[in-house]
Design a protein around this motif. Structure first.
Motif, PDB file in Angstrom:
ATOM      1  N   GLN A 116       0.815  -1.212   0.000  1.00  0.00           N
ATOM      2  CA  GLN A 116       0.000   0.000   0.000  1.00  0.00           C
ATOM      3  C   GLN A 116       0.850   1.264   0.000  1.00  0.00           C
ATOM      4  O   GLN A 116       0.489   2.259  -0.632  1.00  0.00           O
ATOM      5  CB  GLN A 116      -0.927  -0.010   1.214  1.00  0.00           C
ATOM      6  N   LYS A 117       1.993   1.224   0.675  1.00  0.00           N
ATOM      7  CA  LYS A 117       2.847   2.409   0.749  1.00  0.00           C
ATOM      8  C   LYS A 117       3.878   2.469  -0.380  1.00  0.00           C
ATOM      9  O   LYS A 117       4.128   3.528  -0.937  1.00  0.00           O
ATOM     10  CB  LYS A 117       3.563   2.452   2.096  1.00  0.00           C
ATOM     11  N   PRO A 165       1.562   1.425  -4.603  1.00  0.00           N
ATOM     12  CA  PRO A 165       0.096   1.530  -4.714  1.00  0.00           C
ATOM     13  C   PRO A 165      -0.394   1.363  -6.140  1.00  0.00           C
ATOM     14  O   PRO A 165      -1.551   0.993  -6.366  1.00  0.00           O
ATOM     15  CB  PRO A 165      -0.187   2.942  -4.180  1.00  0.00           C
ATOM     16  N   LEU A 193      -2.101  -1.861  -7.332  1.00  0.00           N
ATOM     17  CA  LEU A 193      -3.488  -2.122  -6.966  1.00  0.00           C
ATOM     18  C   LEU A 193      -4.475  -1.444  -7.894  1.00  0.00           C
ATOM     19  O   LEU A 193      -5.686  -1.585  -7.712  1.00  0.00           O
ATOM     20  CB  LEU A 193      -3.744  -1.649  -5.528  1.00  0.00           C
ATOM     21  N   SER A 194      -3.993  -0.711  -8.899  1.00  0.00           N
ATOM     22  CA  SER A 194      -4.876   0.059  -9.766  1.00  0.00           C
ATOM     23  C   SER A 194      -5.447  -0.809 -10.881  1.00  0.00           C
ATOM     24  O   SER A 194      -4.692  -1.357 -11.694  1.00  0.00           O
ATOM     25  CB  SER A 194      -4.106   1.239 -10.382  1.00  0.00           C
ATOM     26  N   MET A 216      -8.306  -5.358  -0.793  1.00  0.00           N
ATOM     27  CA  MET A 216      -7.622  -4.220  -1.430  1.00  0.00           C
ATOM     28  C   MET A 216      -7.518  -4.399  -2.947  1.00  0.00           C
ATOM     29  O   MET A 216      -7.143  -3.460  -3.649  1.00  0.00           O
ATOM     30  CB  MET A 216      -6.236  -4.018  -0.818  1.00  0.00           C
TER      31      MET A 216
END
Length: 535
Positions: free
Chosen positions: A280-281, A284, A287-288, A346
């Motif tokens: 996530q950091k 990111p 995850l798109s 997520m």
């Protein structure tokens, strides 16, 4: 008198024992000096143990003197030849001058050709750069046009929301504009008495779908050519190595019932939690869903990583003793942890499917809104198949159907959605056929754009349609059905039966239009014959 004799016939001086006085000792091998691989250092090292250096130096100097004497004798013997050689080279200059002219001319031509080739290469490089720039500009323009159309459609849908009648009695204010695979469902739904909330839900669903498409265009526009998107597969391999090397000891201890640490799930709340935060950091972009291909690879890699942690491969428990969840209860406990659910949630697979829906359904919809049928001789698709089909519209249907189940598109967790999409594609094509027949019988296709092709079609064109329908039915009931059921083999027998029945029903819906097409074609041929011979 002895001085006048040749060297080979001169008497050789000998000592008291009859040995030649100038003979070299047996340890001096003169033939070794003639070897192309002669190396003085090893040679001297081999002689030093039993030959004094003074004796070795004396013999080498004696050998050198004999070589010089032999060289002088050779020169004296062939002196006349050396002298006559200079006399025979008197006419070499003119010959060299005669050769220099053609060589200079050849060099000039070679340099001119080289300059021409360099100029052509420069022109080609410049042309390729311009072509690449034009292609990039064209792609950007097409993306802008698509974005403009999507924004316009969203604006129209938003304007329609306040105009929906509150009593639900009529729906004239609601736009009848159709999106991909709508088949008039919205119009049909709104024509019936419905409440305001249901009608607004339909409009909001269409707006959400178009917004997802708009997000895809935005993400695609933000990608720099040549950039490498965030990839997680290689990261997962490194993480696996770290777990095996640094964490296995702690995992073994925490999984032991007598350790007292089994109450804390170290695998989920420490390892998986750190992986989740790092993604996530740090990455990111992975995850798109805006990059569907990369998103799918990262998502499948993440599922494989979870299977690696729990030693469960696609629902089948194997090698539990080699994994980090030593029992089925440990797997269940691992999956029930909050961080596990957060890790799965997520990945927005819903948006991914929505983008794929727009891509696949939009391709078929674009092919079907063409006002004429497009026969293609020896038509081939991008994958080299479909050479038995005669119409581009039919080829678009087959390609869209196969796109739903391609390895780089299909997602098992969305199998129900992809299956429903495939049935909608067949229904859309069937509607295209039936609408065309209805418009031809009523001689009016202006109100339905997808029916205009049948108005302008010649009777002979329906032969192409009948041919493609027969091919599509065979494809659906045969190879396509087998491929889909194989991908869904993990489902229950009841589900597989429903899948087979639905696909066969889609093929039957195409077969049902064949008699009507035959009647229409016969009527058109009779009418044409009557006009030609009677009129």
């Amino acid at each position: 008198m002895a001085d006048l004799l040749p060297p080979s016939s001169r008497p050789v001086a000998t000592d008291l024992f009859g040995d030649p006085i100038d003979a070299s000792p047996s340890w001096l091998d003169k033939s070794a000096f003639l070897s192309p691989t002669f190396d003085p250092d090893p040679y001297l090292s081999s002689l030093r143990p039993f030959v004094p250096l003074e004796s070795l130096r004396s013999e080498l100097r004696s050998h050198l003197s004999s070589l010089e004497s032999e060289l002088v004798e050779l020169i004296n013997r062939d002196y006349s030849d050396f002298v006559s050689l200079s006399g025979r080279l008197v006419d070499v200059g003119p010959a060299v001058a005669r050769m220099r002219g053609p060589l200079s001319e050849f060099r000039a031509k070679a340099e001119a050709f080289r300059a021409t080739v360099a100029e052509v290469l420069t022109m080609l490089d410049d042309g390729l750069r311009k072509r690449a720039g034009a292609a990039a500009a064209r792609e950007a323009l097409e993306m802008l046009l698509d974005t403009f159309h999507v924004v316009s459609k969203v604006e129209k849908l938003i304007k329609e929301l306040p105009t929906v009648p509150a009593d639900g009695s009529t729906a004239d204010a609601v736009s009848s504009e159709r999106g991909p695979l709508s088949n008039g469902n919205l119009s049909q739904h709104v024509e019936n008495p419905t409440n305001l909330r249901e009608t607004q839900s339909i409009l909001l669903e269409r707006i959400a779908s178009e917004m997802n498409r708009l997000k895809f265009y935005i993400a695609h526009a933000q990608e720099v050519p040549g950039s490498s998107p965030d990839k997680l597969v290689e990261d997962y391999e490194q993480i696996k190595g770290c777990i095996e090397r640094d964490c296995k000891f702690l995992l073994d201890i925490s999984s032991s019932a007598n350790s007292g640490f089994h109450v804390f799930d170290f695998l989920a709340n420490s390892i998986l939690q750190e992986v989740l935060v790092a993604i996530q950091k740090g990455k990111p972009g992975a995850l798109s869903p805006g990059r569907p291909v990369e998103f799918l690879k990262n998502y499948k890699g993440s599922l494989e990583f979870l299977s690696y942690l729990e030693a469960d491969r696609f629902g089948e428990m194997i090698c539990l003793e080699m994994g980090y969840c030593p029992s089925r209860s440990a797997v269940s406990k691992f999956r029930s942890e909050a961080v596990y659910n957060d890790f799965v949630k997520m990945w927005n697979v819903g948006v991914y499917f929505s983008l794929r829906f727009q891509e696949i359904a939009g391709a078929l919809d674009s092919a079907l809104v063409v006002p004429t049928i497009v026969p293609v001789q020896n038509a081939q698709s991008n994958d080299g198949g479909h050479n038995d089909l005669m119409l581009k519209q039919s080829i678009a249907l087959v390609e869209s159907l196969k796109s739903c189940w391609r390895e780089d598109v299909f997602l098992l967790s969305c199998s129900d959605k992809f299956f429903r999409l495939s049935l909608q594609l067949v229904s859309r094509y069937s509607t295209w056929l039936s609408s065309g027949l209805a418009a031809r019988k009523s001689h009016s296709g202006a109100s339905n754009p997808i029916a205009e092709w049948a108005i302008a079609a010649a009777p002979e064109d329906f032969i192409y349609v009948l041919h493609d329908v027969a091919y599509l039915v065979t494809e659906l009931n045969g190879e396509y059905l087998g491929h889909v059921t194989q991908l869904l083999s993990s489902c229950s027998p009841e589900v597989l039966d429903l899948v087979k029945h639905s696909i066969l029903q889609g093929g039957k819906s195409l077969e049902d239009v064949v008699p009507a097409f035959m009647d229409t074609m016969i009527e058109a041929i009779v009418e044409k014959h009557f006009i030609t011979h009677v009129g």
